[in-house]
Design a protein around this motif. Structure first.
Motif, PDB file in Angstrom:
ATOM      1  N   ASP A  83       0.844  -1.205   0.000  1.00  0.00           N
ATOM      2  CA  ASP A  83       0.000   0.000   0.000  1.00  0.00           C
ATOM      3  C   ASP A  83       0.872   1.245   0.000  1.00  0.00           C
ATOM      4  N   ASN A  84       0.637   2.157  -0.967  1.00  0.00           N
ATOM      5  CA  ASN A  84       1.341   3.440  -0.933  1.00  0.00           C
ATOM      6  C   ASN A  84       0.392   4.624  -0.807  1.00  0.00           C
ATOM      7  N   ILE A 155       6.684  -7.071   8.201  1.00  0.00           N
ATOM      8  CA  ILE A 155       5.990  -5.809   7.910  1.00  0.00           C
ATOM      9  C   ILE A 155       7.031  -4.704   7.777  1.00  0.00           C
ATOM     10  N   THR A 156       6.946  -3.940   6.707  1.00  0.00           N
ATOM     11  CA  THR A 156       7.823  -2.785   6.507  1.00  0.00           C
ATOM     12  C   THR A 156       6.943  -1.562   6.352  1.00  0.00           C
ATOM     13  N   ILE A 157       7.242  -0.513   7.102  1.00  0.00           N
ATOM     14  CA  ILE A 157       6.365   0.658   7.137  1.00  0.00           C
ATOM     15  C   ILE A 157       7.189   1.925   7.272  1.00  0.00           C
ATOM     16  N   ARG A 158       6.806   2.947   6.522  1.00  0.00           N
ATOM     17  CA  ARG A 158       7.466   4.257   6.625  1.00  0.00           C
ATOM     18  C   ARG A 158       6.448   5.241   7.193  1.00  0.00           C
ATOM     19  N   PHE A 159       6.794   5.867   8.326  1.00  0.00           N
ATOM     20  CA  PHE A 159       5.835   6.755   8.981  1.00  0.00           C
ATOM     21  C   PHE A 159       6.541   7.821   9.799  1.00  0.00           C
ATOM     22  N   THR A 225      11.817   4.396   8.298  1.00  0.00           N
ATOM     23  CA  THR A 225      11.309   3.137   7.781  1.00  0.00           C
ATOM     24  C   THR A 225      11.649   2.042   8.780  1.00  0.00           C
ATOM     25  N   ILE A 226      10.633   1.342   9.221  1.00  0.00           N
ATOM     26  CA  ILE A 226      10.797   0.276  10.198  1.00  0.00           C
ATOM     27  C   ILE A 226      10.399  -1.045   9.549  1.00  0.00           C
ATOM     28  N   ARG A 227      11.222  -2.030   9.731  1.00  0.00           N
ATOM     29  CA  ARG A 227      10.870  -3.386   9.308  1.00  0.00           C
ATOM     30  C   ARG A 227      10.855  -4.271  10.544  1.00  0.00           C
ATOM     31  N   TRP A 287       3.827   4.491   3.268  1.00  0.00           N
ATOM     32  CA  TRP A 287       3.586   3.215   2.610  1.00  0.00           C
ATOM     33  C   TRP A 287       3.808   2.075   3.585  1.00  0.00           C
ATOM     34  N   LEU A 288       3.308   0.925   3.208  1.00  0.00           N
ATOM     35  CA  LEU A 288       3.390  -0.258   4.066  1.00  0.00           C
ATOM     36  C   LEU A 288       3.359  -1.499   3.197  1.00  0.00           C
ATOM     37  N   THR A 289       4.187  -2.475   3.535  1.00  0.00           N
ATOM     38  CA  THR A 289       4.153  -3.768   2.860  1.00  0.00           C
ATOM     39  C   THR A 289       4.053  -4.875   3.901  1.00  0.00           C
ATOM     40  N   ILE A 290       3.431  -5.971   3.515  1.00  0.00           N
ATOM     41  CA  ILE A 290       3.342  -7.160   4.357  1.00  0.00           C
ATOM     42  C   ILE A 290       3.789  -8.359   3.518  1.00  0.00           C
TER      43      ILE A 290
END
Length: 294
Positions: A83-84, A155-159, A225-227, A287-290
């Motif tokens: 998701d972006n 899970i990788t997420i940038r916030f 960015t956290i993974r 954005w977020l990826t799973i």
């Protein structure tokens, strides 16, 4: 919650991406929109999951192949969500919290406090003169649909968090058990805090809610960015550098129970709601990826 920090520190239980955004994967399947109630009642943590109604959730459960050919393949990470938020629409596979959190009747979430704008997903805390819980501070929270839950995930997420005179208590991201009771089913909180100076990873386990924890110090008002990765009872947390984890925890089926969990992005303010009515906090997810292990 604040009590969790205090309890954990007294007990001393056991003592994510600068690289370019990965290519978007196509949505793995259709979404069935309907409202259901959250499963765990009155949970002291994972608060909104306690009594809050979820909307627009996927209702189909995942299936897995049992063929010998598939079993012989090397286990690899497979992208299931990317998701972006560039379309400025909250994707249908996210269910938005609506109602009081399990942690307290004056701690309330509203779907209106979750929206996509400017290429980011926003979880916003603000005061509302009316709503499902009456006048008070309302926050935002989302849970991924059941189709996208798993035992092991990455899970990788940038916030970042933008505050203007208001501060919440947030967990970005959380993994919550939805087919096994809490706390026996475990809970994975990877960045939990109510400050912008640091956050904590908490791994809950056992019927008495034991916890393993680790502090991470970085400025949450800036983009990071956290993974977070859980595989074969090993947890790894990365911040900005995806090749060197800032924490590795080697657990067991006791401390990291093999239960089906779903990704949650949660904002609440039970113990940190402002005394007045002005101010906002905006958690912005670029954005977020799973990824699942297959």
């Amino acid at each position: 919650m604040r009590w969790k920090f205090a309890a954990t520190l007294l007990a001393v239980v056991a003592a994510v991406l600068t690289s370019p955004f990965p290519a978007m994967a196509s949505d793995p399947g259709p979404v069935v929109a309907r409202s259901i109630s959250a499963i765990v009642g009155g949970a002291p943590v994972g608060a909104a999951i306690g009594r809050t109604t979820m909307t627009s959730l996927v209702v189909a459960h995942p299936t897995s192949s049992s063929t010998a050919a598939v079993r012989k393949r090397p286990s690899v990470w497979r992208r299931v969500i990317a998701d972006n938020f560039n379309s400025n629409v909250v994707p249908g596979h996210w269910g938005r919290y609506d109602g009081p959190y399990g942690s307290g009747p004056h701690n309330c979430a509203s779907p209106a406090n979750v929206y996509a704008s400017g290429g980011s997903l926003h979880l916003v805390m603000r005061y509302r003169s009316s709503g499902r819980c009456g006048a008070g501070w309302y926050t935002g929270g989302v849970m991924i649909g059941p189709k996208y839950g798993a035992v092991d995930q990455r899970i990788t997420i940038r916030f970042r968090v933008v505050r203007h005179g208001a501060a919440s208590h947030f967990i970005i991201p959380m993994r919550w058990p939805t087919t096994t009771s809490w706390p026996k089913g475990g809970e994975e909180d990877y960045c939990e805090t109510d400050t912008l100076r640091n956050c904590y990873s908490f791994l809950h386990y056992g019927s008495s809610n034991k916890q393993v924890y680790k502090a991470h110090a970085y400025n949450l008002a800036a983009w990071h960015t956290i993974r977070v990765q859980r595989y074969s009872h090993v947890v790894k947390v990365f911040v900005d550098n995806m090749t060197r984890p800032v924490w590795v925890y080697r657990g067991s089926s006791a401390t990291l129970p093999d239960t089906f969990k779903r990704v949650v992005l949660q904002q609440e303010c039970q113990s940190s709601c402002p005394s007045g009515t002005s101010g906002t906090e905006d958690i912005q997810i670029a954005w977020l990826t799973i990824d699942d292990r297959r």
